[in-house]
Design a protein around this motif. Structure first.
Motif, short mmCIF file in Angstrom:
data_model
loop_
_atom_site.label_atom_id
_atom_site.label_comp_id
_atom_site.label_asym_id
_atom_site.label_seq_id
_atom_site.Cartn_x
_atom_site.Cartn_y
_atom_site.Cartn_z
N ARG A 69 -4.45 -2.32 -11.61
CA ARG A 69 -3.88 -2.80 -10.36
C ARG A 69 -2.38 -2.55 -10.26
O ARG A 69 -1.82 -2.45 -9.19
N ASN A 74 -14.70 -3.29 -8.18
CA ASN A 74 -15.67 -2.91 -7.16
C ASN A 74 -15.69 -1.41 -6.90
O ASN A 74 -16.26 -0.97 -5.92
N THR A 75 -15.05 -0.64 -7.77
CA THR A 75 -14.97 0.80 -7.59
C THR A 75 -15.86 1.51 -8.62
O THR A 75 -15.83 1.18 -9.79
N HIS A 97 -10.50 -7.78 -8.65
CA HIS A 97 -11.38 -7.80 -9.83
C HIS A 97 -10.90 -6.82 -10.91
O HIS A 97 -11.55 -6.68 -11.93
N TYR A 112 0.82 -1.21 0.00
CA TYR A 112 0.00 0.00 0.00
C TYR A 112 0.85 1.26 0.00
O TYR A 112 0.56 2.21 -0.73
N ASP A 124 -7.55 -4.09 -6.10
CA ASP A 124 -8.79 -4.85 -6.15
C ASP A 124 -8.54 -6.08 -7.02
O ASP A 124 -8.09 -5.96 -8.15
N LYS A 173 -17.73 2.02 -13.67
CA LYS A 173 -17.48 0.95 -12.71
C LYS A 173 -16.30 0.11 -13.20
O LYS A 173 -16.32 -0.43 -14.30
N SER A 186 -18.02 5.00 -4.77
CA SER A 186 -18.00 3.89 -3.82
C SER A 186 -16.88 2.95 -4.20
O SER A 186 -16.54 2.81 -5.38
N SER A 187 -16.28 2.34 -3.17
CA SER A 187 -15.15 1.44 -3.43
C SER A 187 -14.84 0.62 -2.18
O SER A 187 -15.10 1.07 -1.06
N ASP A 188 -14.27 -0.56 -2.40
CA ASP A 188 -13.77 -1.38 -1.30
C ASP A 188 -12.32 -1.05 -0.99
O ASP A 188 -11.84 -1.35 0.09
N SER A 189 -11.61 -0.43 -1.95
CA SER A 189 -10.17 -0.24 -1.79
C SER A 189 -9.73 1.22 -1.73
O SER A 189 -8.59 1.50 -1.41
#
Length: 151
Positions: free
Chosen positions: A83, A144-145, A95, A39, A93, A141, A63-66
């Motif tokens: 990525r 997941n972002t 995905h 990170y 992510d 999209k 919106s995002s998970d990361s």
């Protein structure tokens, strides 16, 4: 003699089939389980590239998970998203492909193009298969972002 040829041909086709399956499984494994980017390293690269960007348009994370929601990325003439730390916008992510999508400025318009990613890029509610011109307010999209494009 002909039965011997048939056995050799069957073995040859089985070898080709196993080789093909091995290549497919290897490609999937590399894309999913490659060493994740630390990170701190990804953050340094993103901040450094973001300081040099001087576009009038920007992407805001809806919106995002990361990535933290509300984070804004200014767009330069060419922006890649993926990525890998070689991208201008890095998404950690599983995905998201290493080189997932590219946004290019042409005159006063921004064109988005999916780079043959595994899971695709969705603009609005449509999975894009060819370059598409972005309009202000468009939702993008990637994995997941969800980004909101604004000019």
């Amino acid at each position: 003699m002909t039965q011997g040829y048939l056995i050799v041909i069957n073995i040859f086709f089985l070898l080709i089939l196993y080789f093909f399956l091995w290549r497919v499984i290897k490609a999937i494994y590399i894309d999913i389980y490659e060493r994740p980017v630390p990170y701190s390293e990804a953050r340094e690269v993103m901040e450094k590239r973001q300081k040099s960007n001087s576009g009038e348009a920007h992407l805001t994370v809806a919106s995002s998970d990361s990535v933290a929601a509300g984070r804004t990325y200014k767009l330069s003439d060419i922006v890649t998203i993926g990525r890998s730390t070689e991208n201008e916008i890095v998404l950690r992510d599983p995905h998201v492909s290493h080189q997932h999508t590219r946004i290019v400025k042409k005159r006063d318009a921004y064109i988005i193009r999916d780079l043959d990613s595994t899971n695709g890029t969705i603009v609005g509610k449509t999975k894009i298969t060819k370059p598409v011109q972005l309009k202000s307010g468009a939702k993008i999209k990637i994995g997941n972002t969800v980004f909101k494009f604004e000019m």
